[in-house]
Design an enzyme around this catalytic site. Structure first.
Site, PDB file in Angstrom:
ATOM      1  N   CYS A   1      25.456  42.165  79.812  1.00 30.72           N
ATOM      2  CA  CYS A   1      25.328  42.514  81.229  1.00 30.72           C
ATOM      3  C   CYS A   1      23.941  42.269  81.796  1.00 30.72           C
ATOM      4  CB  CYS A   1      25.769  43.953  81.479  1.00 30.72           C
ATOM      5  SG  CYS A   1      24.611  45.191  80.881  1.00 30.72           S
TER       6      CYS A   1
ATOM      7  N   CYS B   1      28.344  44.055  72.813  1.00 32.91           N
ATOM      8  CA  CYS B   1      27.498  43.851  73.991  1.00 32.91           C
ATOM      9  C   CYS B   1      28.229  42.908  74.934  1.00 32.91           C
ATOM     10  CB  CYS B   1      26.152  43.254  73.576  1.00 32.91           C
ATOM     11  SG  CYS B   1      25.185  42.630  74.953  1.00 32.91           S
TER      12      CYS B   1
ATOM     13  N   CYS C   1      29.539  44.088  62.016  1.00 26.72           N
ATOM     14  CA  CYS C   1      29.082  43.286  63.156  1.00 26.72           C
ATOM     15  C   CYS C   1      30.249  43.000  64.108  1.00 26.72           C
ATOM     16  CB  CYS C   1      28.497  41.974  62.653  1.00 26.72           C
ATOM     17  SG  CYS C   1      28.227  40.767  63.932  1.00 26.72           S
TER      18      CYS C   1
ATOM     19  N   CYS D   1      24.463  46.597  83.693  1.00 32.67           N
ATOM     20  CA  CYS D   1      25.538  47.194  84.487  1.00 32.67           C
ATOM     21  C   CYS D   1      25.878  48.560  83.916  1.00 32.67           C
ATOM     22  CB  CYS D   1      26.756  46.276  84.440  1.00 32.67           C
ATOM     23  SG  CYS D   1      28.131  46.797  85.458  1.00 32.67           S
TER      24      CYS D   1
ATOM     25  N   CYS E   1      31.042  39.985  70.844  1.00 31.51           N
ATOM     26  CA  CYS E   1      29.678  40.467  71.114  1.00 31.51           C
ATOM     27  C   CYS E   1      28.807  39.349  71.685  1.00 31.51           C
ATOM     28  CB  CYS E   1      29.045  41.011  69.839  1.00 31.51           C
ATOM     29  SG  CYS E   1      27.407  41.681  70.141  1.00 31.51           S
TER      30      CYS E   1
ATOM     31  N   CYS F   1      25.705  50.486  73.835  1.00 38.20           N
ATOM     32  CA  CYS F   1      27.017  49.863  73.644  1.00 38.20           C
ATOM     33  C   CYS F   1      27.351  49.620  72.177  1.00 38.20           C
ATOM     34  CB  CYS F   1      27.082  48.549  74.415  1.00 38.20           C
ATOM     35  SG  CYS F   1      26.671  48.754  76.152  1.00 38.20           S
TER      36      CYS F   1
ATOM     37  N   CYS G   1      25.192  52.183  90.032  1.00 42.24           N
ATOM     38  CA  CYS G   1      23.773  52.223  89.673  1.00 42.24           C
ATOM     39  C   CYS G   1      23.145  53.504  90.193  1.00 42.24           C
ATOM     40  CB  CYS G   1      23.051  50.993  90.213  1.00 42.24           C
ATOM     41  SG  CYS G   1      23.515  49.478  89.358  1.00 42.24           S
TER      42      CYS G   1
ATOM     43  N   CYS H   1      18.027  47.102  74.817  1.00 50.03           N
ATOM     44  CA  CYS H   1      18.991  48.183  74.527  1.00 50.03           C
ATOM     45  C   CYS H   1      18.936  48.696  73.085  1.00 50.03           C
ATOM     46  CB  CYS H   1      20.400  47.731  74.877  1.00 50.03           C
ATOM     47  SG  CYS H   1      20.580  47.216  76.584  1.00 50.03           S
TER      48      CYS H   1
ATOM     49  N   CYS I   1      24.731  43.162  89.751  1.00 50.27           N
ATOM     50  CA  CYS I   1      25.223  42.581  91.008  1.00 50.27           C
ATOM     51  C   CYS I   1      24.084  42.122  91.903  1.00 50.27           C
ATOM     52  CB  CYS I   1      26.083  43.590  91.760  1.00 50.27           C
ATOM     53  SG  CYS I   1      27.422  44.251  90.780  1.00 50.27           S
TER      54      CYS I   1
ATOM     55  N   HIS J   1      20.569  40.556  69.638  1.00 51.66           N
ATOM     56  CA  HIS J   1      20.986  40.142  68.302  1.00 51.66           C
ATOM     57  C   HIS J   1      19.830  40.214  67.287  1.00 51.66           C
ATOM     58  CE1 HIS J   1      23.455  37.878  65.492  1.00 51.66           C
ATOM     59  NE2 HIS J   1      22.618  36.871  65.473  1.00 51.66           N
TER      60      HIS J   1
ATOM     61  N   CYS K   1      29.420  49.365  93.642  1.00 51.31           N
ATOM     62  CA  CYS K   1      30.344  50.444  93.346  1.00 51.31           C
ATOM     63  C   CYS K   1      29.589  51.765  93.332  1.00 51.31           C
ATOM     64  CB  CYS K   1      31.015  50.210  91.999  1.00 51.31           C
ATOM     65  SG  CYS K   1      29.862  50.290  90.619  1.00 51.31           S
TER      66      CYS K   1
ATOM     67  N   CYS L   1      19.389  44.073  66.429  1.00 52.73           N
ATOM     68  CA  CYS L   1      20.597  44.878  66.317  1.00 52.73           C
ATOM     69  C   CYS L   1      20.688  45.571  64.956  1.00 52.73           C
ATOM     70  CB  CYS L   1      21.809  43.974  66.516  1.00 52.73           C
ATOM     71  SG  CYS L   1      23.357  44.858  66.370  1.00 52.73           S
TER      72      CYS L   1
HETATM   73  C1  HEM Z   1      23.577  17.159  63.878  1.00 60.52           C
HETATM   74  C2  HEM Z   1      22.899  18.195  64.053  1.00 60.52           C
HETATM   75  C3  HEM Z   1      23.410  19.589  64.275  1.00 60.52           C
HETATM   76  C4  HEM Z   1      24.687  20.091  64.329  1.00 60.52           C
HETATM   77  C5  HEM Z   1      25.978  19.350  64.171  1.00 60.52           C
HETATM   78  C6  HEM Z   1      24.577  21.511  64.600  1.00 60.52           C
HETATM   79  C7  HEM Z   1      25.646  22.374  64.767  1.00 60.52           C
HETATM   80  C8  HEM Z   1      25.536  23.702  65.092  1.00 60.52           C
HETATM   81  C9  HEM Z   1      26.619  24.545  65.498  1.00 60.52           C
HETATM   82  C10 HEM Z   1      28.061  24.106  65.675  1.00 60.52           C
HETATM   83  C11 HEM Z   1      26.126  25.791  65.714  1.00 60.52           C
HETATM   84  C12 HEM Z   1      26.905  27.013  66.154  1.00 60.52           C
HETATM   85  C13 HEM Z   1      26.739  27.192  67.647  1.00 60.52           C
HETATM   86  C14 HEM Z   1      27.527  28.373  68.155  1.00 60.52           C
HETATM   87  O1  HEM Z   1      27.027  29.476  68.118  1.00 60.52           O
HETATM   88  O2  HEM Z   1      28.657  28.184  68.599  1.00 60.52           O
HETATM   89  C15 HEM Z   1      24.718  25.746  65.444  1.00 60.52           C
HETATM   90  C16 HEM Z   1      23.876  26.814  65.541  1.00 60.52           C
HETATM   91  C17 HEM Z   1      22.503  26.702  65.472  1.00 60.52           C
HETATM   92  N1  HEM Z   1      21.770  25.538  65.280  1.00 60.52           N
HETATM   93 FE1  HEM Z   1      22.501  23.714  64.954  1.00 60.52          FE
HETATM   94  N2  HEM Z   1      23.258  21.844  64.684  1.00 60.52           N
HETATM   95  C18 HEM Z   1      22.512  20.703  64.509  1.00 60.52           C
HETATM   96  C19 HEM Z   1      21.147  20.564  64.546  1.00 60.52           C
HETATM   97  C20 HEM Z   1      20.299  21.620  64.785  1.00 60.52           C
HETATM   98  C21 HEM Z   1      18.887  21.462  64.944  1.00 60.52           C
HETATM   99  C22 HEM Z   1      18.109  20.138  64.919  1.00 60.52           C
HETATM  100  C23 HEM Z   1      18.374  22.701  65.119  1.00 60.52           C
HETATM  101  C24 HEM Z   1      16.903  22.978  65.320  1.00 60.52           C
HETATM  102  C25 HEM Z   1      16.308  24.075  65.031  1.00 60.52           C
HETATM  103  C26 HEM Z   1      19.491  23.657  65.063  1.00 60.52           C
HETATM  104  C27 HEM Z   1      19.387  25.026  65.173  1.00 60.52           C
HETATM  105  C28 HEM Z   1      20.442  25.880  65.293  1.00 60.52           C
HETATM  106  C29 HEM Z   1      20.322  27.304  65.492  1.00 60.52           C
HETATM  107  C30 HEM Z   1      19.020  28.093  65.571  1.00 60.52           C
HETATM  108  C31 HEM Z   1      21.605  27.821  65.606  1.00 60.52           C
HETATM  109  C32 HEM Z   1      21.983  29.285  65.857  1.00 60.52           C
HETATM  110  C33 HEM Z   1      22.204  29.976  64.561  1.00 60.52           C
HETATM  111  C34 HEM Z   1      22.753  31.376  64.745  1.00 60.52           C
HETATM  112  O3  HEM Z   1      23.395  31.664  65.732  1.00 60.52           O
HETATM  113  O4  HEM Z   1      22.533  32.178  63.860  1.00 60.52           O
HETATM  114  N3  HEM Z   1      20.634  22.953  64.864  1.00 60.52           N
HETATM  115  N4  HEM Z   1      24.380  24.448  65.071  1.00 60.52           N
HETATM  116  S1  SF4 Z   2      26.947  43.312  66.701  1.00 60.07           S
HETATM  117 FE1  SF4 Z   2      26.402  41.664  68.127  1.00 60.07          FE
HETATM  118  S2  SF4 Z   2      24.181  41.805  68.377  1.00 60.07           S
HETATM  119 FE2  SF4 Z   2      24.722  43.021  66.558  1.00 60.07          FE
HETATM  120  S3  SF4 Z   2      24.487  41.586  64.841  1.00 60.07           S
HETATM  121 FE3  SF4 Z   2      26.630  41.469  65.467  1.00 60.07          FE
HETATM  122  S4  SF4 Z   2      26.672  39.756  66.949  1.00 60.07           S
HETATM  123 FE4  SF4 Z   2      24.529  40.353  66.713  1.00 60.07          FE
HETATM  124  S1  SF4 Z   3      26.295  45.179  77.491  1.00 66.08           S
HETATM  125 FE1  SF4 Z   3      24.571  44.506  76.193  1.00 66.08          FE
HETATM  126  S2  SF4 Z   3      22.872  44.233  77.632  1.00 66.08           S
HETATM  127 FE2  SF4 Z   3      24.429  45.462  78.682  1.00 66.08          FE
HETATM  128  S3  SF4 Z   3      23.838  47.581  78.297  1.00 66.08           S
HETATM  129 FE3  SF4 Z   3      25.294  47.030  76.675  1.00 66.08          FE
HETATM  130  S4  SF4 Z   3      24.022  46.312  74.978  1.00 66.08           S
HETATM  131 FE4  SF4 Z   3      22.707  46.326  76.810  1.00 66.08          FE
END
Ligand code: HEM
Ligand code: SF4
Ligand code: SF4
Lengths: 346, 207
Positions: free
Chosen positions: A290, A287, A253, A188, A259, A280, A62, A268, A154, A226, A59, A229
């Site tokens: 992009c 966000c 948030c 973008c 987001c 953004c 850029c 960013c 793109c 994130h 477009c 942020c």
């Molecule tokens: C039976 C085991 C587990 C279940 C049912 C489970 C379930 C979930 C679900 C549903 C989410 C949300 C995902 C989303 O954003 O839609 C999540 C986030 C996450 N899980 Fe698990 N989880 C399990 C085990 C683990 C393990 C073993 C780890 C290892 C480190 C882990 C690390 C994380 C992290 C880092 C997030 C992201 C948190 C955030 O976005 O702030 N989980 N989990």
């Molecule tokens: S606005 Fe978006 S990037 Fe910032 S804390 Fe919330 S989810 Fe995370």
């Molecule tokens: S959409 Fe997200 S990655 Fe793209 S410019 Fe905005 S904050 Fe940055």
């Protein structure tokens, strides 16, 4: 005329130019002394103009982002003076003269090729320039390029918005045989400071900066939005914006507004857009992700929190709820039938 | 072994198995940690504002039980393959264990009695193998989310198509575990309540 005189003619001071070079060095975590090398290399590049800019299914946003700042920025002017040999939107020449400039440059080789816009994957005829397939034009230019920069979403992995159309636009990296030659700079539009810094780094170091698995410089795409942020504290406290008209929620948030910050790598939050004017999430917009290969189709709807399988088709929560429902109803029905049948009593 | 006789008696009586103490401890910890992980994970996925539930708290709980779950599962795997009462063959080589798919299907679909419980467990055991594999996927995807900048784990990001895809897999598996828990509970409670008492409280299963 050296770059400094040229810049002087545009009322850009030497100090500002060195400041830019220092910023480039800082972006890539290079020692401060490197700024001098960058300045020298940029000056040398002046003599052997090295940039060819091709536009596919784009477009021109850029280019616009780069060239149409209200106050011409030093970055823009440097890029301008970096002698872009061929750029459909900004070059003065046209027709066969311009095409010849492109042919000559390709013959010379060793240039930096910038791709803006995508290349159709479904059928070459989706994008024709001067009666030729754009893909052929690009492949020809890519063959003898020292580096290929995919500028903007793109031209990089997912093909951005054209990637979501029947043309199945895709970026440079999906077409060239030597993927290590490609530097991807998605978002973008492309962020001018990243583009200028990457070109200047390449001219100075003679090689691409450190890249991640999507060939994006880790200096710009190494951390999650994130994780840096300014609204993160509201995230932790579960203050989520649900109504844009409520002044109380102004800084909440934006997760529930779709987001994509938790899935998106870019700097960013640290390096704002339009010469540091804003970005953004700072402007209250979630966000859109992009800088990611999933963008655009994989991240729609942009303004709703939804995780879907297969580019916006089936909601995972719906699948999950159906699975849980089937399991529960199945257990009850099975239990009832078993009771009635009453056969397997010991 | 003091309970060798009990084990022999239980198995001779045609009951499916005797559950040693480490397996019972594993089951308790696994149950609790998955319940916490699924609830906190679901909140992380679909948060809402309340005065009590806060994202930071839910994340912290998730990240604590992530270790409980992972270490517990790791020990269980070690136990299965190298432990004294190692039972990996029971799950991976059902044919050595008299399990019969035909019997199992007749038992569950046509409500035929199963004379030897042991012969009707092949589906349940297969489901535990699948669950174990999915635990591994959940742990790998979870740690990718936990350390998003980690370069050694980043291969996953390439193979699966970005952190967004990793999140989808992680979420989908949560729903899978919940569905499994429903069926697992139904079958255990209605078909082998003796085994449930045995698993949870150590009451010998002589049913
Ligand atoms: C039976 C085991 C587990 C279940 C049912 C489970 C379930 C979930 C679900 C549903 C989410 C949300 C995902 C989303 O954003 O839609 C999540 C986030 C996450 N899980 Fe698990 N989880 C399990 C085990 C683990 C393990 C073993 C780890 C290892 C480190 C882990 C690390 C994380 C992290 C880092 C997030 C992201 C948190 C955030 O976005 O702030 N989980 N989990
Ligand atoms: S606005 Fe978006 S990037 Fe910032 S804390 Fe919330 S989810 Fe995370
Ligand atoms: S959409 Fe997200 S990655 Fe793209 S410019 Fe905005 S904050 Fe940055």
């Amino acid at each position: 005329m050296g770059i400094l005189e040229e810049l002087a003619a545009k009322e850009i001071k030497r100090r500002d130019f060195v400041k830019l070079c220092t910023a480039v060095a800082a972006a890539f975590s290079l020692p401060a002394g490197f700024a001098q090398d960058i300045a020298l290399a940029t000056e040398k590049a002046m003599k052997k103009p090295p940039v060819v800019w091709l536009e596919g299914q784009d477009c021109a946003g850029c280019s616009e982002s780069l060239l149409s700042t209200i106050n011409p920025s030093i970055a823009e002017l440097v890029l301008d003076t970096l002698s872009i040999r061929y750029h459909e939107t900004i070059m003065a020449g046209s027709g066969s003269v311009a095409e010849r400039a492109l042919e000559d440059t390709i013959k010379e080789g060793g240039y930096v090729l910038v791709l803006e816009g995508s290349i159709p994957k479904a059928d070459d005829r989706f994008c024709m320039v001067g009666g030729r397939n754009f893909k052929d034009i690009f492949m020809e230019a890519a063959g003898k390029a020292a580096a290929i920069i995919g500028a903007g979403s793109c031209a990089t992995l997912g093909g951005g918005i054209p990637g979501a159309t029947p043309s199945q636009g895709r970026g440079a990296i999906e077409f060239v045989s030597d993927r290590s030659k490609v530097i991807n700079l998605p978002t973008c539009p492309v962020k001018p400071s990243r583009l200028v810094a990457t070109i200047m780094y390449f001219l100075t170091a003679g090689k691409a900066p450190a890249l991640d698995q999507y060939n994006r410089p880790t200096a710009f795409y190494g951390t999650l939005i994130h994780d840096n942020c300014p609204r993160r504290n509201h995230f932790e406290k579960s203050y989520f914006l649900t109504d844009w008209n409520d002044p109380k929620q102004k800084d909440y948030c934006l997760l529930l507004k779709g987001c994509k910050g938790p899935k998106t790598y870019a700097d960013c939050p640290q390096v704002w857009w339009n010469e540091g004017a804003n970005w953004c999430i700072g402007a209250g917009a979630p966000c859109a992700g992009c800088s990611q290969p999933e963008y655009y189709a994989g991240f729609t709807p942009l303004y709703a929190k939804q995780d879907t399988i297969d580019a916006g088709k089936i909601d995972i929560d719906t699948i999950g709820e159906v699975a849980v429902g089937v399991a529960a109803v199945g257990a009850v029905v099975h239990g009832a039938v078993r009771l009635v049948a009453g056969k397997d009593k010991k | 072994m003091a309970n060798a006789k009990v084990i022999a008696k239980v198995i001779a009586a045609g009951n499916s198995e005797y559950i040693v103490v480490p397996r019972r401890i594993y089951h308790w910890i696994n149950l609790i940690s998955i319940a916490v992980l699924a609830f906190t994970g679901w909140y992380i996925h679909a948060p809402f504002a309340t005065d009590v539930l806060k994202m930071g708290m839910m994340q912290s709980l998730h990240f604590i039980f992530v270790w409980v779950f992972t270490i517990n599962f790791g020990l269980r795997l070690w136990f299965a393959f190298f432990g004294k009462a190692g039972d990996w063959k029971v799950y991976l080589k059902p044919w050595e264990n008299n399990d019969s798919l035909a019997w199992t299907l007749r038992h569950y679909l046509l409500f035929q009695p199963c004379l030897e419980k042991r012969k009707c467990r092949v589906l349940q055991r297969a489901s535990y193998v699948v669950i174990a594999l999915f635990y591994i996927v959940q742990i790998v995807s979870g740690f990718q989310l936990y350390w998003p900048d980690n370069q050694t784990l980043s291969l996953i990001t390439v193979v699966s198509g970005g952190l967004a895809m990793v999140r989808k897999v992680h979420l989908l598996l949560m729903w899978f575990f919940v569905s499994f828990a429903i069926l697992h509970t139904y079958i255990a409670v209605t078909y082998e309540f003796g085994l449930v008492k045995h698993m949870f409280f150590g009451v010998p299963n002589e049913e």
